[in-house]
Design an enzyme around this catalytic site. Structure first.
Site, PDB file in Angstrom:
ATOM      1  N   THR A  68     -48.341  22.078 -15.259  1.00 40.93           N
ATOM      2  CA  THR A  68     -47.912  23.072 -16.234  1.00 40.93           C
ATOM      3  C   THR A  68     -47.558  24.377 -15.526  1.00 40.93           C
ATOM      4  O   THR A  68     -48.108  24.707 -14.484  1.00 40.93           O
ATOM      5  CB  THR A  68     -48.990  23.326 -17.296  1.00 40.93           C
ATOM      6  OG1 THR A  68     -50.145  23.942 -16.691  1.00 40.93           O
ATOM      7  CG2 THR A  68     -49.411  22.025 -17.978  1.00 40.93           C
ATOM      8  N   GLY A  69     -46.586  25.080 -16.101  1.00 41.39           N
ATOM      9  CA  GLY A  69     -46.150  26.332 -15.498  1.00 41.39           C
ATOM     10  C   GLY A  69     -45.622  26.142 -14.094  1.00 41.39           C
ATOM     11  O   GLY A  69     -45.996  26.874 -13.179  1.00 41.39           O
ATOM     12  N   SER A  70     -44.715  25.173 -13.918  1.00 45.42           N
ATOM     13  CA  SER A  70     -44.306  24.803 -12.553  1.00 45.42           C
ATOM     14  C   SER A  70     -42.855  25.138 -12.242  1.00 45.42           C
ATOM     15  O   SER A  70     -42.245  24.526 -11.369  1.00 45.42           O
ATOM     16  CB  SER A  70     -44.563  23.305 -12.315  1.00 45.42           C
ATOM     17  OG  SER A  70     -44.025  22.508 -13.346  1.00 45.42           O
ATOM     18  N   THR A  71     -42.295  26.131 -12.906  1.00 47.65           N
ATOM     19  CA  THR A  71     -40.920  26.521 -12.597  1.00 47.65           C
ATOM     20  C   THR A  71     -40.853  27.485 -11.423  1.00 47.65           C
ATOM     21  O   THR A  71     -39.771  27.754 -10.893  1.00 47.65           O
ATOM     22  CB  THR A  71     -40.241  27.165 -13.819  1.00 47.65           C
ATOM     23  OG1 THR A  71     -40.997  28.307 -14.237  1.00 47.65           O
ATOM     24  CG2 THR A  71     -40.143  26.171 -14.972  1.00 47.65           C
ATOM     25  N   SER A  72     -41.990  28.034 -10.998  1.00 47.68           N
ATOM     26  CA  SER A  72     -42.008  28.961  -9.865  1.00 47.68           C
ATOM     27  C   SER A  72     -43.426  29.044  -9.307  1.00 47.68           C
ATOM     28  O   SER A  72     -44.359  28.460  -9.859  1.00 47.68           O
ATOM     29  CB  SER A  72     -41.523  30.358 -10.293  1.00 47.68           C
ATOM     30  OG  SER A  72     -42.418  30.915 -11.248  1.00 47.68           O
ATOM     31  N   GLY A  73     -43.572  29.806  -8.219  1.00 50.40           N
ATOM     32  CA  GLY A  73     -44.891  30.122  -7.680  1.00 50.40           C
ATOM     33  C   GLY A  73     -45.727  28.922  -7.301  1.00 50.40           C
ATOM     34  O   GLY A  73     -45.237  27.914  -6.773  1.00 50.40           O
ATOM     35  N   TYR A 121     -58.310  39.135 -18.104  1.00 53.26           N
ATOM     36  CA  TYR A 121     -57.853  38.084 -17.192  1.00 53.26           C
ATOM     37  C   TYR A 121     -59.018  37.514 -16.397  1.00 53.26           C
ATOM     38  O   TYR A 121     -59.159  36.288 -16.257  1.00 53.26           O
ATOM     39  CB  TYR A 121     -56.784  38.654 -16.261  1.00 53.26           C
ATOM     40  CG  TYR A 121     -56.291  37.667 -15.231  1.00 53.26           C
ATOM     41  CD1 TYR A 121     -55.530  36.562 -15.614  1.00 53.26           C
ATOM     42  CD2 TYR A 121     -56.586  37.835 -13.879  1.00 53.26           C
ATOM     43  CE1 TYR A 121     -55.074  35.655 -14.661  1.00 53.26           C
ATOM     44  CE2 TYR A 121     -56.123  36.936 -12.926  1.00 53.26           C
ATOM     45  CZ  TYR A 121     -55.375  35.848 -13.323  1.00 53.26           C
ATOM     46  OH  TYR A 121     -54.934  34.944 -12.390  1.00 53.26           O
ATOM     47  N   GLY A 142     -47.216  26.740  -9.152  1.00 55.46           N
ATOM     48  CA  GLY A 142     -46.899  25.527  -9.895  1.00 55.46           C
ATOM     49  C   GLY A 142     -45.753  24.760  -9.281  1.00 55.46           C
ATOM     50  O   GLY A 142     -45.809  23.530  -9.142  1.00 55.46           O
TER      51      GLY A 142
END
Length: 285
Positions: free
Chosen positions: A32-37, A174, A39
């Protein structure tokens, strides 16, 4: 028995090398959340190890870009879109992720961060942070882990962070969500006892993703850290995250820890937190 020489393995055979096969070639992984960074780095490494990966995000163009990069490198990648902060978006992402086969590996990486003081972090900010950073992962666990349990094999890896146990006075909302992510991962491990499904945490230190580098460079002039990244990097590490390796980490170092936990060699690891932080002794982030 004579000890092996330095150029020999423990079996005394000169030059013999052993390659660790993570046995992921028949596995399907959703990050999940793997379009950058982190992930994106994790999705790419799992694909390089043979897994078919599902790149998740909310923006189709960004997800497709990462998937194309994986395919160009010889990997297999699909995409799944959906806002995990609500039930409908999570269900949509799960449907897309399982369209070409069941998910064997779930990496709960998606999260949200805002640098706020205690005064700025209103109850609404706390609720939003908790829903995005904690409940989003719970949604995906509920949607995907029951089928892993039925098949008798699965991996859940939650990306946490050092602020879970060493929180700062800033961005308290956070810090608290990271602690919750660590806690739920261990609770899940206890729930999955004897099923063949494991649940673990990878806890990064300060990793040089684009947002971190931008923040450090913004802080540099006022703090006298230098002008070039080489100067700033050295001084920022000492000021913000002193650690035994005297540097920031790289995304691939987090991805490698995740990949190991997803393989067969890690079957005996569950409910664990793997720190990948260079031996950080404190954080001022």
């Amino acid at each position: 028995m004579k000890p092996a020489r330095a150029d020999q393995g423990a079996d005394g055979i000169r030059g013999k090398k052993h390659k660790m096969d993570l046995k992921l070639t028949d596995k399907r992984a959703l990050v999940t959340g793997s379009t950058s960074g982190l992930g994106a780095a994790t999705a790419k490494m799992l694909a390089a190890e043979g897994a078919a990966v599902v790149v998740h995000g909310r923006d189709r163009d960004r997800a497709e870009r990462t998937a194309r990069e994986i395919r160009a490198a010889g990997g297999v990648a699909d995409i799944a879109l959906g806002d995990l902060a609500n039930d409908e978006g999570a269900a949509e992402a799960a449907r897309a992720a399982t369209a070409h086969g069941p998910i064997d590996i779930l990496v709960n990486n998606a999260g949200f961060y805002r640098h706020l003081t205690w005064t700025e972090a209103t109850p609404d900010e706390w609720r939003d942070a908790y829903d995005i950073n904690v409940v989003s992962g719970v949604r995906m666990i509920r949607l995907l882990v029951p089928a892993m349990r039925e098949r008798g094999w699965g991996r859940v890896v939650t990306i946490g962070g050092g602020l879970a146990s060493q929180p700062m006075n800033t961005h308290p909302q956070y810090n608290a969500t990271l602690a919750a992510r660590h806690n739920l991962a261990v609770s899940l491990a206890r729930e999955l006892k004897g099923t063949g499904v494991t649940s673990n945490v990878v806890s990064p230190g300060a990793i040089v993703v684009e947002a971190v580098q931008e923040l450090v460079m913004e802080l540099a002039p006022a703090r006298g850290w230098g002008r070039t990244w080489e100067e700033v990097h050295r001084n920022a590490v000492e000021a913000l995250v002193p650690n035994d390796q005297e540097r920031f980490g790289e995304p691939d170092e987090i991805a490698a820890a995740v990949a190991y936990l997803c393989g067969d060699h890690a079957q005996y690891i569950s409910g664990a937190t793997i720190r990948v932080d260079g031996g950080t002794v404190r954080s001022a982030f």
